[in-house]
Design a protein around this motif. Structure first.
Motif, PDB file in Angstrom:
ATOM      1  N   LEU A   1      70.704 -30.262 -19.964  1.00 50.72           N
ATOM      2  CA  LEU A   1      70.526 -31.709 -20.079  1.00 50.72           C
ATOM      3  C   LEU A   1      69.781 -32.263 -18.873  1.00 50.72           C
ATOM      4  CD1 LEU A   1      74.019 -32.746 -21.513  1.00 50.72           C
ATOM      5  CD2 LEU A   1      71.841 -32.577 -22.743  1.00 50.72           C
ATOM      6  N   THR A   2      70.067 -31.710 -17.704  1.00 48.19           N
ATOM      7  CA  THR A   2      69.336 -32.128 -16.504  1.00 48.19           C
ATOM      8  C   THR A   2      67.866 -31.764 -16.623  1.00 48.19           C
ATOM      9  OG1 THR A   2      71.304 -31.893 -15.102  1.00 48.19           O
ATOM     10  CG2 THR A   2      69.154 -31.836 -14.004  1.00 48.19           C
ATOM     11  N   GLY A   3      67.591 -30.566 -17.133  1.00 49.90           N
ATOM     12  CA  GLY A   3      66.219 -30.124 -17.285  1.00 49.90           C
ATOM     13  C   GLY A   3      65.414 -30.971 -18.260  1.00 49.90           C
ATOM     14  N   TYR A   4      66.092 -31.520 -19.255  1.00 47.30           N
ATOM     15  CA  TYR A   4      65.411 -32.387 -20.224  1.00 47.30           C
ATOM     16  C   TYR A   4      65.247 -33.820 -19.719  1.00 47.30           C
ATOM     17  CZ  TYR A   4      66.237 -28.633 -23.617  1.00 47.30           C
ATOM     18  OH  TYR A   4      66.239 -27.433 -24.280  1.00 47.30           O
ATOM     19  N   GLY A   5      65.804 -34.104 -18.548  1.00 47.30           N
ATOM     20  CA  GLY A   5      65.589 -35.415 -17.938  1.00 47.30           C
ATOM     21  C   GLY A   5      66.672 -36.445 -18.232  1.00 47.30           C
ATOM     22  N   PHE A   6      67.835 -36.004 -18.726  1.00 52.90           N
ATOM     23  CA  PHE A   6      68.856 -36.976 -19.101  1.00 52.90           C
ATOM     24  C   PHE A   6      69.709 -37.457 -17.925  1.00 52.90           C
ATOM     25  CE2 PHE A   6      68.251 -34.604 -23.181  1.00 52.90           C
ATOM     26  CZ  PHE A   6      67.587 -35.640 -23.821  1.00 52.90           C
ATOM     27  N   ASP A   7      69.587 -36.817 -16.773  1.00 52.01           N
ATOM     28  CA  ASP A   7      70.277 -37.336 -15.589  1.00 52.01           C
ATOM     29  C   ASP A   7      69.597 -38.604 -15.077  1.00 52.01           C
ATOM     30  OD1 ASP A   7      72.043 -35.301 -15.740  1.00 52.01           O
ATOM     31  OD2 ASP A   7      71.477 -34.301 -13.868  1.00 52.01           O
ATOM     32  N   ASP A   8      68.321 -38.703 -15.289  1.00 45.42           N
ATOM     33  CA  ASP A   8      67.549 -39.873 -14.891  1.00 45.42           C
ATOM     34  C   ASP A   8      66.662 -40.268 -16.069  1.00 45.42           C
ATOM     35  OD1 ASP A   8      66.404 -41.930 -13.418  1.00 45.42           O
ATOM     36  OD2 ASP A   8      64.928 -40.612 -12.457  1.00 45.42           O
ATOM     37  N   PRO A   9      67.266 -40.785 -17.142  1.00 45.23           N
ATOM     38  CA  PRO A   9      66.531 -40.973 -18.394  1.00 45.23           C
ATOM     39  C   PRO A   9      65.469 -42.054 -18.313  1.00 45.23           C
ATOM     40  CG  PRO A   9      68.701 -41.961 -18.557  1.00 45.23           C
ATOM     41  CD  PRO A   9      68.675 -41.216 -17.259  1.00 45.23           C
TER      42      PRO A   9
ATOM     43  N   GLN B   1      78.349 -46.058 -28.477  1.00 46.52           N
ATOM     44  CA  GLN B   1      77.438 -44.922 -28.542  1.00 46.52           C
ATOM     45  C   GLN B   1      76.339 -45.101 -27.505  1.00 46.52           C
ATOM     46  OE1 GLN B   1      76.696 -42.651 -32.285  1.00 46.52           O
ATOM     47  NE2 GLN B   1      76.832 -44.685 -33.196  1.00 46.52           N
ATOM     48  N   VAL B   2      75.963 -43.997 -26.877  1.00 47.35           N
ATOM     49  CA  VAL B   2      74.900 -44.025 -25.875  1.00 47.35           C
ATOM     50  C   VAL B   2      73.814 -43.044 -26.299  1.00 47.35           C
ATOM     51  CG1 VAL B   2      74.287 -43.705 -23.461  1.00 47.35           C
ATOM     52  CG2 VAL B   2      76.535 -44.624 -24.060  1.00 47.35           C
ATOM     53  N   PHE B   3      72.603 -43.534 -26.388  1.00 39.89           N
ATOM     54  CA  PHE B   3      71.439 -42.726 -26.764  1.00 39.89           C
ATOM     55  C   PHE B   3      70.465 -42.749 -25.598  1.00 39.89           C
ATOM     56  CE2 PHE B   3      67.127 -42.760 -28.853  1.00 39.89           C
ATOM     57  CZ  PHE B   3      67.130 -41.414 -29.192  1.00 39.89           C
ATOM     58  N   ARG B   4      69.968 -41.576 -25.238  1.00 39.83           N
ATOM     59  CA  ARG B   4      69.067 -41.474 -24.091  1.00 39.83           C
ATOM     60  C   ARG B   4      67.755 -40.812 -24.489  1.00 39.83           C
ATOM     61  NH1 ARG B   4      74.210 -40.331 -22.304  1.00 39.83           N
ATOM     62  NH2 ARG B   4      74.980 -41.600 -20.562  1.00 39.83           N
ATOM     63  N   LEU B   5      66.674 -41.287 -23.903  1.00 41.34           N
ATOM     64  CA  LEU B   5      65.386 -40.633 -23.988  1.00 41.34           C
ATOM     65  C   LEU B   5      65.081 -40.042 -22.620  1.00 41.34           C
ATOM     66  CD1 LEU B   5      63.275 -43.248 -25.997  1.00 41.34           C
ATOM     67  CD2 LEU B   5      64.309 -41.148 -26.865  1.00 41.34           C
ATOM     68  N   GLY B   6      64.803 -38.751 -22.586  1.00 39.97           N
ATOM     69  CA  GLY B   6      64.546 -38.077 -21.310  1.00 39.97           C
ATOM     70  C   GLY B   6      63.062 -37.911 -21.044  1.00 39.97           C
ATOM     71  N   ASN B   7      62.694 -36.709 -20.629  1.00 40.15           N
ATOM     72  CA  ASN B   7      61.282 -36.417 -20.347  1.00 40.15           C
ATOM     73  C   ASN B   7      60.481 -36.338 -21.643  1.00 40.15           C
ATOM     74  OD1 ASN B   7      62.058 -36.185 -17.668  1.00 40.15           O
ATOM     75  ND2 ASN B   7      62.365 -33.966 -17.809  1.00 40.15           N
TER      76      ASN B   7
ATOM     77  N   LYS C   1      50.530 -33.643 -29.913  1.00 37.00           N
ATOM     78  CA  LYS C   1      51.417 -34.798 -30.043  1.00 37.00           C
ATOM     79  C   LYS C   1      52.440 -34.814 -28.913  1.00 37.00           C
ATOM     80  CE  LYS C   1      51.057 -35.232 -35.066  1.00 37.00           C
ATOM     81  NZ  LYS C   1      51.802 -35.277 -36.357  1.00 37.00           N
ATOM     82  N   THR C   2      52.816 -36.018 -28.544  1.00 36.67           N
ATOM     83  CA  THR C   2      53.807 -36.209 -27.482  1.00 36.67           C
ATOM     84  C   THR C   2      55.154 -36.571 -28.094  1.00 36.67           C
ATOM     85  OG1 THR C   2      52.107 -36.943 -25.915  1.00 36.67           O
ATOM     86  CG2 THR C   2      54.398 -37.539 -25.415  1.00 36.67           C
ATOM     87  N   TYR C   3      56.210 -35.991 -27.530  1.00 42.18           N
ATOM     88  CA  TYR C   3      57.568 -36.252 -27.996  1.00 42.18           C
ATOM     89  C   TYR C   3      58.457 -36.579 -26.799  1.00 42.18           C
ATOM     90  CZ  TYR C   3      55.918 -33.761 -32.151  1.00 42.18           C
ATOM     91  OH  TYR C   3      55.196 -33.364 -33.248  1.00 42.18           O
ATOM     92  N   TYR C   4      59.526 -37.296 -27.073  1.00 41.33           N
ATOM     93  CA  TYR C   4      60.590 -37.513 -26.091  1.00 41.33           C
ATOM     94  C   TYR C   4      61.754 -36.581 -26.417  1.00 41.33           C
ATOM     95  CZ  TYR C   4      58.484 -42.029 -24.764  1.00 41.33           C
ATOM     96  OH  TYR C   4      57.650 -43.019 -24.322  1.00 41.33           O
ATOM     97  N   TYR C   5      62.355 -36.033 -25.368  1.00 37.20           N
ATOM     98  CA  TYR C   5      63.656 -35.412 -25.570  1.00 37.20           C
ATOM     99  C   TYR C   5      64.662 -36.539 -25.792  1.00 37.20           C
ATOM    100  CZ  TYR C   5      61.672 -31.078 -23.693  1.00 37.20           C
ATOM    101  OH  TYR C   5      60.901 -29.961 -23.485  1.00 37.20           O
TER     102      TYR C   5
END
Length: 501
Positions: free
Chosen positions: A289-297, A311-317, A328-332
């Motif tokens: 989860l840290t690697g996908y950027g969810f510590d600093d979303p 509910q909490v939804f996060r977009l990471g890197n 194409k670009t995607y968000y984790y």
């Protein structure tokens, strides 16, 4: 085995003996290019489970060491008779990946593990009693291993090798038979997938028509915005919805505003029916989860509902897939109630680029005209003070400055006020100076709500729109000057109001 299948098997056995040498040569050689003239015929029946729903479990072991299994679960469902339209209860067999119960699954795809290959004929016989070296030519030294556990019958156990030089077929062996066969790709391909391929991209279900759960609040925090967007449910608009045309939520931050119902629904209810473009990883670790950027979303969306849930939804890197022009670009993306990381295209979500002014209604007043009890316009020394009571135009009794007046003239003037074009949302604090150019005060008959609107010169042919003591918008100065001119001619019924500016 029924007589028809026995006939097919016996007939095919003779054919295999006659052409076996030719088939062996064609399928063991490595031609420069596959021949479209080579034909496969349905040969030996390799296994036959009379009813695919008798397969209780499917286990797949991949050459790389990964393994997964799907277990049958018989469930009750309601079926409608298409002729009588009567509903009745039936039992169906669904299959679910073991160990992935906390992640949405593609149950239709998983079901193919049992339904696609419960009865399989060989397309051709390739080689009997192959050596270990021969098995490696067919990819059967490191095969995909499949086991069917069948009710009241022996297990079906087989191995799938590589694709044949002729596309559309795979090499295969069956337990208890040393012969190498080919089977159609149709029968083999479901087992060549990974477990993650059977996970669903629909993260949450859409809100059902009979689900009365209310979204109480939504907070959107994003790195690229200097403010939070905070929306709350307002019960006033549920009771006074003007035939469902009004949003039931209002913006509280960065500034109080009414919402555009069409544009804001994707924000207030975006976690219902949330669907991703791809599955990235089920059961991620904390390090994942840290690697996908969810510590600093990049974005965090917090939704609270009236059933006490949050509910909490996060977009990471972000990450990219595809080549050159097709890249194409995607968000984790990660929803805290679903233990899986997904890839979201910007088209899948609205939280990545929503701004406060993109979802506001740009509406200054929203009262239904016949609900108003008092309405006062004032511009300099000019004052029109209306008082009315009634439920519609037919029974509405209206007075202007204490004397009865025409309801249609009153309605038309109010229509112009409803048309106020609040073009620019003013997020920063503004304290206008001087007297207002025009002010309006409105109170409902039932006393449930009222508002005060004032227009101030903002320079540059613009006017500030102050609502209940707070500057919220800018509009064109021409709107305000036209409003004042309409007020001046109210009593001159020979003159029509100007409705454009």
């Amino acid at each position: 085995m029924n007589k028809r299948i026995k006939g097919i098997v016996l007939g095919s056995s003779v054919l295999v003996l006659l052409v076996g040498g030719l088939v062996f040569l064609k399928l063991t050689d490595k031609p420069a290019e596959s021949s479209s003239e080579e034909e496969h015929v349905h040969g030996r029946l390799l296994w036959d489970v009379a009813n695919n729903e008798d397969i209780a479990k499917v286990t797949v072991k991949k050459p790389d060491g990964e393994s997964f299994s799907a277990t049958r679960k018989k469930e009750k469902t309601m079926t409608t008779d298409y002729q009588t339209q009567q509903q009745y209860e039936t039992e169906v067999a669904n299959y679910y990946l073991d160990g992935y119960e906390d992640v949405p699954m593609d149950t239709t795809g998983i079901r193919l593990l049992a339904t696609r290959s419960y009865s399989v004929n060989a397309a051709a016989t390739v080689q009997e009693n192959p050596s270990d070296a021969d098995l490696s030519k067919y990819g059967l030294d490191k095969p995909t291993e499949v086991t069917f556990e069948v009710d009241n019958a022996d297990n079906v156990h087989f191995w799938i090798g590589s694709r044949t030089p002729q596309n559309g077929y795979y090499y295969l062996r069956v337990e208890g038979d040393s012969t190498v066969y080919t089977v159609e790709a149709f029968s083999a391909e479901p087992f060549l997938k990974n477990a993650s391929d059977f996970l669903g991209t629909q993260v949450t279900q859409a809100q059902a028509d009979d689900d009365e759960t209310k979204v109480e609040s939504v907070r959107v925090e994003r790195k690229d915005l200097p403010y939070d967007i905070y929306l709350i449910f307002d019960p006033y608009y549920e009771e006074n919805s003007n035939n469902g045309m009004m949003a039931l939520h209002v913006m509280q931050e960065p500034i109080y505003c009414l919402l555009n119902v069409e544009k804001s629904t994707a924000i207030t209810h975006g976690l219902y029916g949330l669907t991703a473009s791809k599955v990235v990883q089920a059961h991620p670790t904390a390090a994942d989860l840290t690697g996908y950027g969810f510590d600093d979303p990049f974005a965090t969306v917090t939704v609270k509902t009236d059933d006490g849930k949050t509910q909490v939804f996060r977009l990471g890197n972000t990450f990219e897939e595809g080549e050159d022009a097709d890249k194409k670009t995607y968000y984790y993306g990660y929803l805290d109630s679903v233990n899986c990381v997904y890839g979201f295209s910007p088209d899948d979500i609205s939280y990545d680029d929503v701004q406060a002014d993109s979802i506001t209604a740009k509406t200054v007043v929203d009262f239904y005209v016949w609900d108003i009890g008092k309405l006062t316009y004032q511009a300099g020394d000019l004052k029109l003070a209306f008082e009315g009571i009634g439920s519609d135009q037919q029974d509405y009794v209206l007075k202007l400055n204490g004397e009865e007046t025409d309801t249609e003239r009153y309605r038309l003037l109010y229509t112009y006020l409803l048309k106020t074009a609040a073009e620019d949302l003013v997020i920063e604090e503004v304290a206008p100076t001087g007297d207002p150019l025009c002010s309006i005060k409105i109170e409902r008959q039932d006393g449930k709500r009222g508002t005060e609107v004032a227009f101030y010169d903002a320079g540059g042919m613009k006017a500030y729109v102050m609502i209940d003591g707070q500057v919220r918008y800018r509009c064109r100065m021409s709107y305000v000057t036209t409003l004042i001119e309409n007020l001046k001619i109210y009593n001159d019924t020979d003159k029509a109001f100007t409705m454009t500016w």
